[in-house]
Write a protein that holds these residues in place. Structure first.
Motif, PDB file in Angstrom:
ATOM      1  N   VAL A 189     -60.171   8.331  73.151  1.00 41.74           N
ATOM      2  CA  VAL A 189     -58.740   8.214  73.419  1.00 41.74           C
ATOM      3  C   VAL A 189     -57.985   9.292  72.646  1.00 41.74           C
ATOM      4  CG1 VAL A 189     -56.728   6.747  73.041  1.00 41.74           C
ATOM      5  CG2 VAL A 189     -58.819   5.768  73.967  1.00 41.74           C
ATOM      6  N   VAL A 190     -57.100   9.989  73.335  1.00 39.55           N
ATOM      7  CA  VAL A 190     -56.309  11.049  72.712  1.00 39.55           C
ATOM      8  C   VAL A 190     -54.829  10.697  72.839  1.00 39.55           C
ATOM      9  CG1 VAL A 190     -55.794  13.511  72.631  1.00 39.55           C
ATOM     10  CG2 VAL A 190     -58.060  12.742  73.378  1.00 39.55           C
ATOM     11  N   ASP A 191     -54.186  10.428  71.708  1.00 38.56           N
ATOM     12  CA  ASP A 191     -52.744  10.206  71.684  1.00 38.56           C
ATOM     13  C   ASP A 191     -52.057  11.563  71.641  1.00 38.56           C
ATOM     14  OD1 ASP A 191     -53.037   7.407  71.575  1.00 38.56           O
ATOM     15  OD2 ASP A 191     -53.297   7.483  69.406  1.00 38.56           O
ATOM     16  N   ILE A 192     -51.071  11.737  72.505  1.00 42.37           N
ATOM     17  CA  ILE A 192     -50.398  13.026  72.629  1.00 42.37           C
ATOM     18  C   ILE A 192     -48.915  12.868  72.308  1.00 42.37           C
ATOM     19  CG2 ILE A 192     -49.866  14.963  74.157  1.00 42.37           C
ATOM     20  CD1 ILE A 192     -52.315  14.202  75.798  1.00 42.37           C
ATOM     21  N   ALA A 202     -39.349  14.481  74.796  1.00 42.69           N
ATOM     22  CA  ALA A 202     -40.759  14.401  75.186  1.00 42.69           C
ATOM     23  C   ALA A 202     -41.299  12.998  74.962  1.00 42.69           C
ATOM     24  CB  ALA A 202     -41.576  15.411  74.395  1.00 42.69           C
ATOM     25  N   MET A 203     -42.070  12.497  75.910  1.00 49.20           N
ATOM     26  CA  MET A 203     -42.611  11.156  75.826  1.00 49.20           C
ATOM     27  C   MET A 203     -44.026  11.163  75.253  1.00 49.20           C
ATOM     28  SD  MET A 203     -43.044   8.361  78.871  1.00 49.20           S
ATOM     29  CE  MET A 203     -44.261   9.359  79.719  1.00 49.20           C
ATOM     30  N   THR A 204     -44.278  10.213  74.376  1.00 50.21           N
ATOM     31  CA  THR A 204     -45.621  10.043  73.827  1.00 50.21           C
ATOM     32  C   THR A 204     -46.464   9.227  74.802  1.00 50.21           C
ATOM     33  OG1 THR A 204     -44.794  10.114  71.559  1.00 50.21           O
ATOM     34  CG2 THR A 204     -46.943   9.099  71.900  1.00 50.21           C
ATOM     35  N   TYR A 205     -47.702   9.649  75.014  1.00 50.56           N
ATOM     36  CA  TYR A 205     -48.595   8.940  75.916  1.00 50.56           C
ATOM     37  C   TYR A 205     -50.029   9.155  75.453  1.00 50.56           C
ATOM     38  CZ  TYR A 205     -48.701  13.681  77.823  1.00 50.56           C
ATOM     39  OH  TYR A 205     -48.800  15.041  77.964  1.00 50.56           O
ATOM     40  N   THR A 206     -50.968   8.551  76.175  1.00 45.30           N
ATOM     41  CA  THR A 206     -52.379   8.581  75.776  1.00 45.30           C
ATOM     42  C   THR A 206     -53.256   8.964  76.960  1.00 45.30           C
ATOM     43  OG1 THR A 206     -52.074   6.924  74.034  1.00 45.30           O
ATOM     44  CG2 THR A 206     -54.296   7.161  74.926  1.00 45.30           C
ATOM     45  N   ILE A 207     -54.282   9.753  76.673  1.00 43.29           N
ATOM     46  CA  ILE A 207     -55.309  10.079  77.662  1.00 43.29           C
ATOM     47  C   ILE A 207     -56.622   9.435  77.220  1.00 43.29           C
ATOM     48  CG2 ILE A 207     -56.703  11.909  78.681  1.00 43.29           C
ATOM     49  CD1 ILE A 207     -53.973  12.061  79.750  1.00 43.29           C
ATOM     50  N   ALA A 208     -57.267   8.733  78.132  1.00 48.19           N
ATOM     51  CA  ALA A 208     -58.564   8.118  77.844  1.00 48.19           C
ATOM     52  C   ALA A 208     -59.622   8.735  78.748  1.00 48.19           C
ATOM     53  CB  ALA A 208     -58.505   6.606  78.065  1.00 48.19           C
ATOM     54  N   GLY A 209     -60.734   9.153  78.161  1.00 47.89           N
ATOM     55  CA  GLY A 209     -61.832   9.728  78.929  1.00 47.89           C
ATOM     56  C   GLY A 209     -63.108   8.933  78.689  1.00 47.89           C
ATOM     57  N   TYR A 210     -63.771   8.531  79.759  1.00 47.32           N
ATOM     58  CA  TYR A 210     -64.935   7.659  79.659  1.00 47.32           C
ATOM     59  C   TYR A 210     -66.271   8.402  79.709  1.00 47.32           C
ATOM     60  CZ  TYR A 210     -62.111   3.434  80.154  1.00 47.32           C
ATOM     61  OH  TYR A 210     -61.207   2.418  79.949  1.00 47.32           O
ATOM     62  N   ASN A 211     -66.242   9.695  79.959  1.00 46.41           N
ATOM     63  CA  ASN A 211     -67.497  10.418  80.202  1.00 46.41           C
ATOM     64  C   ASN A 211     -67.845  11.417  79.119  1.00 46.41           C
ATOM     65  OD1 ASN A 211     -66.138   9.874  83.023  1.00 46.41           O
ATOM     66  ND2 ASN A 211     -68.352   9.920  83.357  1.00 46.41           N
ATOM     67  N   SER A 212     -69.131  11.726  79.043  1.00 50.69           N
ATOM     68  CA  SER A 212     -69.603  12.831  78.229  1.00 50.69           C
ATOM     69  C   SER A 212     -69.093  14.134  78.846  1.00 50.69           C
ATOM     70  CB  SER A 212     -71.132  12.832  78.199  1.00 50.69           C
ATOM     71  OG  SER A 212     -71.624  14.107  77.846  1.00 50.69           O
ATOM     72  N   PRO A 213     -68.845  15.158  78.020  1.00 48.28           N
ATOM     73  CA  PRO A 213     -68.443  16.456  78.579  1.00 48.28           C
ATOM     74  C   PRO A 213     -69.472  17.043  79.532  1.00 48.28           C
ATOM     75  CG  PRO A 213     -68.078  16.384  76.204  1.00 48.28           C
ATOM     76  CD  PRO A 213     -68.877  15.165  76.554  1.00 48.28           C
ATOM     77  N   PHE A 214     -70.713  16.535  79.459  1.00 44.65           N
ATOM     78  CA  PHE A 214     -71.781  17.079  80.288  1.00 44.65           C
ATOM     79  C   PHE A 214     -71.898  16.373  81.638  1.00 44.65           C
ATOM     80  CE2 PHE A 214     -72.999  17.557  75.787  1.00 44.65           C
ATOM     81  CZ  PHE A 214     -72.975  18.942  75.709  1.00 44.65           C
ATOM     82  N   ASN A 234     -68.704  11.408  88.980  1.00 49.46           N
ATOM     83  CA  ASN A 234     -68.226  10.061  88.652  1.00 49.46           C
ATOM     84  C   ASN A 234     -67.431  10.025  87.340  1.00 49.46           C
ATOM     85  OD1 ASN A 234     -69.570   8.856  90.950  1.00 49.46           O
ATOM     86  ND2 ASN A 234     -71.489   9.033  89.797  1.00 49.46           N
ATOM     87  N   ARG A 235     -66.626  11.038  87.135  1.00 52.51           N
ATOM     88  CA  ARG A 235     -65.819  11.091  85.920  1.00 52.51           C
ATOM     89  C   ARG A 235     -64.610  10.165  86.052  1.00 52.51           C
ATOM     90  NH1 ARG A 235     -67.326  14.721  82.383  1.00 52.51           N
ATOM     91  NH2 ARG A 235     -65.330  14.522  81.303  1.00 52.51           N
ATOM     92  N   VAL A 236     -64.333   9.437  84.974  1.00 47.16           N
ATOM     93  CA  VAL A 236     -63.219   8.490  84.961  1.00 47.16           C
ATOM     94  C   VAL A 236     -62.292   8.820  83.800  1.00 47.16           C
ATOM     95  CG1 VAL A 236     -62.549   6.071  84.690  1.00 47.16           C
ATOM     96  CG2 VAL A 236     -64.574   6.656  86.029  1.00 47.16           C
ATOM     97  N   ASN A 237     -61.036   9.078  84.123  1.00 48.42           N
ATOM     98  CA  ASN A 237     -60.017   9.348  83.123  1.00 48.42           C
ATOM     99  C   ASN A 237     -58.818   8.444  83.385  1.00 48.42           C
ATOM    100  OD1 ASN A 237     -61.554  11.839  82.457  1.00 48.42           O
ATOM    101  ND2 ASN A 237     -60.715  12.546  84.405  1.00 48.42           N
ATOM    102  N   GLU A 238     -58.023   8.211  82.347  1.00 44.38           N
ATOM    103  CA  GLU A 238     -56.837   7.373  82.511  1.00 44.38           C
ATOM    104  C   GLU A 238     -55.668   7.927  81.709  1.00 44.38           C
ATOM    105  OE1 GLU A 238     -59.115   3.120  83.307  1.00 44.38           O
ATOM    106  OE2 GLU A 238     -58.411   3.595  81.293  1.00 44.38           O
ATOM    107  N   ILE A 239     -54.492   7.809  82.277  1.00 38.97           N
ATOM    108  CA  ILE A 239     -53.254   8.102  81.562  1.00 38.97           C
ATOM    109  C   ILE A 239     -52.633   6.756  81.208  1.00 38.97           C
ATOM    110  CG2 ILE A 239     -51.904   8.286  83.700  1.00 38.97           C
ATOM    111  CD1 ILE A 239     -51.244  10.548  80.764  1.00 38.97           C
ATOM    112  N   ILE A 240     -52.161   6.607  79.963  1.00 33.64           N
ATOM    113  CA  ILE A 240     -51.708   5.302  79.476  1.00 33.64           C
ATOM    114  C   ILE A 240     -50.331   5.402  78.840  1.00 33.64           C
ATOM    115  CG2 ILE A 240     -52.211   3.384  77.916  1.00 33.64           C
ATOM    116  CD1 ILE A 240     -55.164   4.183  78.041  1.00 33.64           C
TER     117      ILE A 240
END
Length: 220
Positions: free
Chosen positions: A105-108, A193-205, A209-215
């Motif tokens: 999870v990356v808070d931006i 500017a709004m604070t939000y979060t990006i979630a990534g479920y996959n390995s970089p490799f 079937n990559r799954v990402n989410e904006i929160i």
């Protein structure tokens, strides 16, 4: 009557009574395939629509890298992920090796000045056996997340890029307009500017079937 005929009859009856069948909406987003391999953050879906879903998360212990200032998500996320990956590989005071979890999870916190850097904080869910005793480290620190228990979530695929993120943020904002959740969304801001979060479920490799989410996080 065969099962196909019975199904058709049920559909006809439901339509005549004004009952809509929305199995996919009731079910919500499918569990990411990666969550069959690694421990994933748990949540309860309380509302599911075509363009978003609303979740309730329970607080858990995560490990967080120090904030990184950068002009690019790809750069900030890469640097933060490498710090936490080093941490789980044993670069901590106990030389403990932790299992990978998901999502990362990356808070931006975007800069209010287009010419200034944004702030990126990368977080990693601690495995259940380390929830009460995270290995100490000078590279990262334990933190209880989420700070707000409710989340408006939009899912998207592919590799996360600096060009894609603003489009996904705008799409989630648009889908929430006029809903009962709009007034509850806490849009933390730094200037405009709004604070939000990006979630990534996959390995970089992972290529498929990559799954990402904006929160967007909020409290009721």
């Amino acid at each position: 009557m065969g099962w196909i005929g019975l199904f058709v009859l049920v559909v006809i009856v439901c339509m005549s009574m004004g009952i809509s069948i929305r199995a996919s909406e009731e079910k919500g987003y499918e569990m990411p395939l990666n969550c069959k391999k690694v421990e994933c953050a748990s949540y309860e879906v309380i509302d599911s629509q075509k363009e978003y879903e609303i979740r309730e998360y329970k607080k858990a212990m995560w490990v967080s890298a120090l904030p990184i200032n950068s002009s690019s998500y790809e750069d900030g996320a890469y640097k933060g992920f490498n710090i936490l990956f080093s941490y789980i590989q044993g670069n901590n005071e106990e030389a403990a090796q932790l299992n990978m979890t998901a999502p990362v999870v990356v808070d931006i916190i975007p800069s209010k000045d287009p010419l200034s850097n944004s702030t990126f904080v990368v977080n990693f869910l601690l495995p259940h056996n380390y929830q009460k005793n995270p290995p100490p480290s000078t590279l990262a620190h334990p933190v209880e997340l989420p700070k707000q228990n409710y989340a408006a979530v939009r899912r998207f695929g592919g590799f996360i890029s600096d060009n894609e993120i603003p489009l996904q943020v705008l799409a989630l904002e648009k889908s929430l307009n006029g809903t009962k959740w709009e007034s509850s969304i806490v849009k933390k801001s730094n200037g405009n500017a709004m604070t939000y979060t990006i979630a990534g479920y996959n390995s970089p490799f992972d290529k498929e079937n990559r799954v990402n989410e904006i929160i967007f996080w909020f409290d009721k």
